[in-house]
Design an enzyme around this catalytic site. Structure first.
Site, mmCIF file in Angstrom:
data_model
loop_
_atom_site.group_PDB
_atom_site.id
_atom_site.type_symbol
_atom_site.label_atom_id
_atom_site.label_comp_id
_atom_site.label_asym_id
_atom_site.label_seq_id
_atom_site.Cartn_x
_atom_site.Cartn_y
_atom_site.Cartn_z
ATOM 1 N N SER A 84 -37.441 -10.064 -80.036
ATOM 2 C CA SER A 84 -38.287 -9.316 -79.099
ATOM 3 C C SER A 84 -38.920 -8.080 -80.014
ATOM 4 C CB SER A 84 -37.511 -8.824 -77.994
ATOM 5 O OG SER A 84 -36.448 -7.791 -78.310
ATOM 6 N N GLU B 60 -44.956 -14.941 -77.337
ATOM 7 C CA GLU B 60 -45.721 -14.240 -78.258
ATOM 8 C C GLU B 60 -45.318 -14.764 -79.847
ATOM 9 O OE1 GLU B 60 -45.632 -9.363 -77.260
ATOM 10 O OE2 GLU B 60 -43.857 -10.334 -77.715
ATOM 11 N N ASN C 72 -43.219 -5.455 -75.681
ATOM 12 C CA ASN C 72 -42.087 -4.337 -75.845
ATOM 13 C C ASN C 72 -42.676 -2.891 -76.234
ATOM 14 O OD1 ASN C 72 -39.786 -5.492 -74.850
ATOM 15 N ND2 ASN C 72 -39.169 -6.330 -76.637
ATOM 16 N N HIS D 143 -41.637 -15.356 -79.628
ATOM 17 C CA HIS D 143 -40.815 -14.432 -78.755
ATOM 18 C C HIS D 143 -40.919 -15.160 -77.436
ATOM 19 C CE1 HIS D 143 -40.341 -10.445 -76.451
ATOM 20 N NE2 HIS D 143 -39.419 -11.230 -76.367
#
Length: 285
Positions: free
Chosen positions: A119, A152, A191, A140
């Site tokens: 992540s 992602e 994130n 991800h």
């Protein structure tokens, strides 16, 4: 990507979710973990999730059984040598992942794409321990993998265009909406945006501006998010959140990513609730 066999390394929550998703979409899956107990727990998690879908009328019994029949489990990485794509989903620890990548690099033929479900960790740092960094990229998934639509796909410094195209198409074949992260930057997109948002919510709580419940309500009703920052942290795991914050702070040296002390206290106290009302919601109790 018909006839693709997907290898999944790690049978925890994310790995088993990815394996379930792939098998439901008709792919054959080889699910690996380091011992029989872990891999059996992962398979049982998938079986339980599919049975719940069947009980709700979302799939038939024959669809459940067909999905399970497409999943093979193993405790030997060598069994992944014949797959088309490998998705690594082990613990979010750079050294652990690098060790897995070194082993897979020796086992897999050079044309097999190797993706990591990290992540936030550097794709380039993972790829640099291998002889074939061009076939490595990030993929991800979001939790729960069978439900969340986004993936992602992240370029490492040496990821080839062919590798990125393969993973983008695989994401679409899995029924997801992929985005390409063109630069290997810590935290990628989601994130990097989310972590400062979670930290600021914790600071509001520390300052006594509002309760965790009311901060969550403000976000869900005011911004139309499906889950508030405290409910999200308790769902995902506050220990995982702290790990990501510390990693981003170390990479950027920016106070936007500095973990609040109350988060460390919460973890030390062992109050790690998940959708139970424990955790952040009992912070001041």
């Amino acid at each position: 990507m018909t006839q693709t066999v997907i290898g999944v390394v790690g049978a925890g929550t994310m790995g088993s979710g990815i394996a379930q998703l792939a098998a439901q979409k008709g792919f054959y899956v080889t699910l690996f973990d380091i011992n029989e107990s872990l891999v059996r727990n992962g398979y049982n998690r998938i079986e339980s999730a599919l049975t719940k879908l069947m009980d709700k009328g979302k799939i038939t019994e024959s669809e459940r059984d067909a999905t399970l029949s497409r999943i093979q489990t193993t405790c030997s990485l060598v069994d992944l040598s014949s797959v088309s794509v490998v998705i690594e989903a082990v613990v979010e620890d750079l050294k652990v992942k690098q060790d897995i990548f070194r082993q897979l690099d020796e086992i897999l033929s050079p044309e097999i794409v190797l993706a990591t479900n990290t992540s936030s960790l550097s794709i380039t740092s993972l790829a640099e321990v291998t002889k074939h960094p061009e076939r490595i990229a990030g993929m991800h998934f979001f939790n729960p993998a069978p439900v969340m639509k986004l993936i992602e796909v992240i370029r490492g410094y040496k990821s080839s265009d062919e590798t990125i195209a393969t993973l983008m198409q695989l994401a679409r074949d899995l029924g997801k909406d992929p985005i390409e992260v063109k630069k290997d930057s810590p935290g990628f997109i989601v994130n990097r945006l989310m972590i400062p948002h979670l930290i600021e919510a914790i600071r509001l709580l520390e300052e006594g501006v509002a309760s965790a419940e009311d901060i969550d309500k403000a976000i869900t009703l005011g911004l139309n998010y499906p889950m508030g920052p405290f409910a999200l942290q308790d769902f995902a795991g506050v220990d995982i959140g702290l790990h990501v914050m510390d990693y981003l702070y170390e990479e950027f040296k920016d106070d936007r990513f500095a973990a609040p002390i109350s988060l460390r206290r919460l973890i030390r106290a062992g109050r790690l609730g998940k959708k139970t009302g424990a955790g952040w919601y009992d912070y001041n109790k």
